[in-house]
Design an enzyme around this catalytic site. Structure first.
Site, PDB file in Angstrom:
ATOM      1  N   SER A  67     -44.282  17.916  56.719  1.00 34.96           N
ATOM      2  CA  SER A  67     -42.845  17.842  56.467  1.00 34.96           C
ATOM      3  C   SER A  67     -42.104  18.651  57.526  1.00 34.96           C
ATOM      4  O   SER A  67     -42.659  18.939  58.593  1.00 34.96           O
ATOM      5  CB  SER A  67     -42.545  18.345  55.054  1.00 34.96           C
ATOM      6  OG  SER A  67     -41.193  18.113  54.723  1.00 34.96           O
ATOM      7  N   ASN A  68     -40.876  19.023  57.275  1.00 39.33           N
ATOM      8  CA  ASN A  68     -40.114  19.824  58.235  1.00 39.33           C
ATOM      9  C   ASN A  68     -39.229  20.835  57.510  1.00 39.33           C
ATOM     10  O   ASN A  68     -39.191  20.862  56.280  1.00 39.33           O
ATOM     11  CB  ASN A  68     -39.299  18.910  59.165  1.00 39.33           C
ATOM     12  CG  ASN A  68     -38.305  18.075  58.391  1.00 39.33           C
ATOM     13  OD1 ASN A  68     -37.399  18.598  57.756  1.00 39.33           O
ATOM     14  ND2 ASN A  68     -38.498  16.758  58.419  1.00 39.33           N
ATOM     15  N   ARG A  69     -38.501  21.644  58.285  1.00 42.03           N
ATOM     16  CA  ARG A  69     -37.779  22.775  57.713  1.00 42.03           C
ATOM     17  C   ARG A  69     -36.367  22.465  57.218  1.00 42.03           C
ATOM     18  O   ARG A  69     -35.601  23.369  56.935  1.00 42.03           O
ATOM     19  CB  ARG A  69     -37.654  23.883  58.764  1.00 42.03           C
ATOM     20  CG  ARG A  69     -38.937  24.603  59.059  1.00 42.03           C
ATOM     21  CD  ARG A  69     -38.633  25.754  59.982  1.00 42.03           C
ATOM     22  NE  ARG A  69     -39.829  26.347  60.519  1.00 42.03           N
ATOM     23  CZ  ARG A  69     -40.575  27.235  59.868  1.00 42.03           C
ATOM     24  NH1 ARG A  69     -40.219  27.628  58.662  1.00 42.03           N
ATOM     25  NH2 ARG A  69     -41.657  27.722  60.434  1.00 42.03           N
ATOM     26  N   ALA A 107     -33.429  14.815  57.533  1.00 44.70           N
ATOM     27  CA  ALA A 107     -34.353  15.006  58.664  1.00 44.70           C
ATOM     28  C   ALA A 107     -35.590  14.164  58.359  1.00 44.70           C
ATOM     29  O   ALA A 107     -36.560  14.636  57.765  1.00 44.70           O
ATOM     30  CB  ALA A 107     -34.708  16.467  58.807  1.00 44.70           C
TER      31      ALA A 107
END
Ligand code: CTP
Length: 402
Positions: free
Chosen positions: A210-212, A277
């Site tokens: 995943s991402n932040r 995102a």
């Protein structure tokens, strides 16, 4: 809470047992992006300490008229002048009488007298005091002068009685604030789809990539669109945020899930805002049983494949009139990249974000962006995300009005 982002709210608190409820109101207002200046009467400060309000609003609470005069000329009238709205809550019978007669003997009364902003009073008192002809005449006089009165409710009172006199619910007070501030309803009757947060791409039942992304920007946009009168659908990857009230929220995980959810809502959408995102890649295969270390050995290789481009899918399937907004984060020249994206993907607007240097973006409450569209590049200063959201919605409202 709704459209108070960037506004200056004076919360004048007077001495009733209901003072404690204003702690929650102050917190909501601050969370919604308002600057909240609390003014208390001395008796209000007997019920809840100024420190409580100060900690929540990050501003000193004002009580004394004359300490303010030390700081700046005519300090005792400055607050009323600066205010976008003055909210007197809870308003005691005593303060209603003093306001009705134009007293200026303390900071609450002086602020109300000195302001040209809308004034809201939310009375709270024992039933007989509320029903007394003197109080009713004072309330009528205030109403006649344009003061907005949020009538008390009927219910159990601190005195043990049951009757009218209970402070109105926070929802009603907040609605009165919104109405008084006059949040422009530029998206009334419009349907807006907003995506937010990261996507989560599963490797196996317990592992993912995943991402932040915190989702704060997308959630702020959803709330701002709601405040502008739109019917809002928020399609959100996993975040730690509470979905905004009055917004239909659909939780999703992967980019594929997000795509399906968007396409399902696209036919009705007047605006689609892709603040999510979206992960660019996902594992080629998602195994349904947990991968075991003993099978993997000392190296784990995850082959990734490209995710669908959701903006492309949206643009291909949209009605001609549907406005599509993308986001572009770059460490280089963000506006140039955004301009290229605008043309190549046939978008209506791109929010460009320079993420270079030590500026914190992910998880931050602030952001510095530019709006890139056929109209040109509009650079905004560093602002709270709630304010960026408000301005984006304002811009889209103008565009739809054309
Ligand atoms: N987006 C999308 N589908 C994807 C990936 C991203 O619709 N599979 C959307 C995002 O929601 C965002 C925009 O595209 O609105 C971001 O575009 P992208 O080209 O991915 O930009 P960055 O991620 O900023 O840049 P990079 O090319 O470096 O990944």
């Amino acid at each position: 809470m709704t459209g108070v982002a960037g506004r200056f709210v004076v919360l004048a608190v007077t001495g009733s047992i209901a003072v404690y409820k204003m702690v929650e109101l102050a917190r909501h207002l601050v969370q919604s992006g308002a600057t909240v200046q609390v003014v208390m009467t001395k008796s209000a400060a007997e019920f809840v300490t100024p420190l409580t309000f100060q900690a929540l609003t990050h501003r000193p609470v004002e009580i004394e008229m004359f300490s303010m005069q030390d700081e700046r000329a005519a300090g005792h009238v400055a607050m009323g002048r600066q205010a976008d709205v003055v909210v007197v809550a809870p308003a005691t019978a005593h303060v209603l009488a003093r306001l009705a007669h134009g007293f200026s003997d303390d900071l609450v009364a002086t602020t109300v007298l000195a302001t040209s902003a809308p004034v809201i009073v939310a009375p709270a008192m024992e039933t007989h005091m509320w029903q007394n002809a003197a109080t009713q005449a004072n309330v009528a006089a205030l109403r006649a002068r344009g003061v907005r009165v949020v009538d008390p409710e009927t219910g159990p009172l601190a005195s043990g009685d049951i009757g009218p006199g209970r402070l109105a619910s926070l929802e009603r007070i907040e609605a009165a604030i919104d109405e008084a501030i006059g949040v422009p309803q530029g998206l009334a009757g419009r349907s807006v789809v907003v995506t937010a947060g990261p996507t989560v791409e599963a490797i196996d039942p317990v592992r993912f990539i995943s991402n932040r992304s915190s989702g704060k920007m997308g959630y702020a946009i959803a709330a701002a669109a709601r405040d502008a009168g739109a019917e809002v659908t928020l399609i959100s990857g996993p975040t730690a945020l509470v979905p905004p009230a009055g917004v239909r929220t659909f939780p999703v995980e992967s980019a594929d899930d997000m795509k399906d959810a968007i396409l399902a809502h696209l036919p009705r959408a007047d605006v689609v805002i892709m603040a999510a995102a979206v992960a660019d890649y996902r594992p080629v295969e998602r195994v349904t049983t947990k991968l075991k270390k003993k099978d993997l050995g000392n190296e784990m290789i995850v082959r990734m494949t490209e995710n669908p481009d959701l903006l492309k899918a949206i643009v291909a399937a949209r009605r001609a009139s549907t406005v599509v907004v993308g986001f572009k984060a770059e460490t280089g020249d963000a506006t140039a990249e955004a301009g290229r994206m605008l043309r190549e993907k046939k978008l209506d607007l791109v929010v460009a974000n320079d993420v270079a240097g030590d500026r914190e973006v992910f998880g931050s409450d602030e952001d510095e962006v530019a709006f890139v569209s056929a109209d040109g590049v509009e650079r905004l200063p560093r602002l709270k995300k709630t304010e960026v959201a408000r301005r984006l919605i304002e811009k889209l409202s103008e565009r739809l009005a054309r």
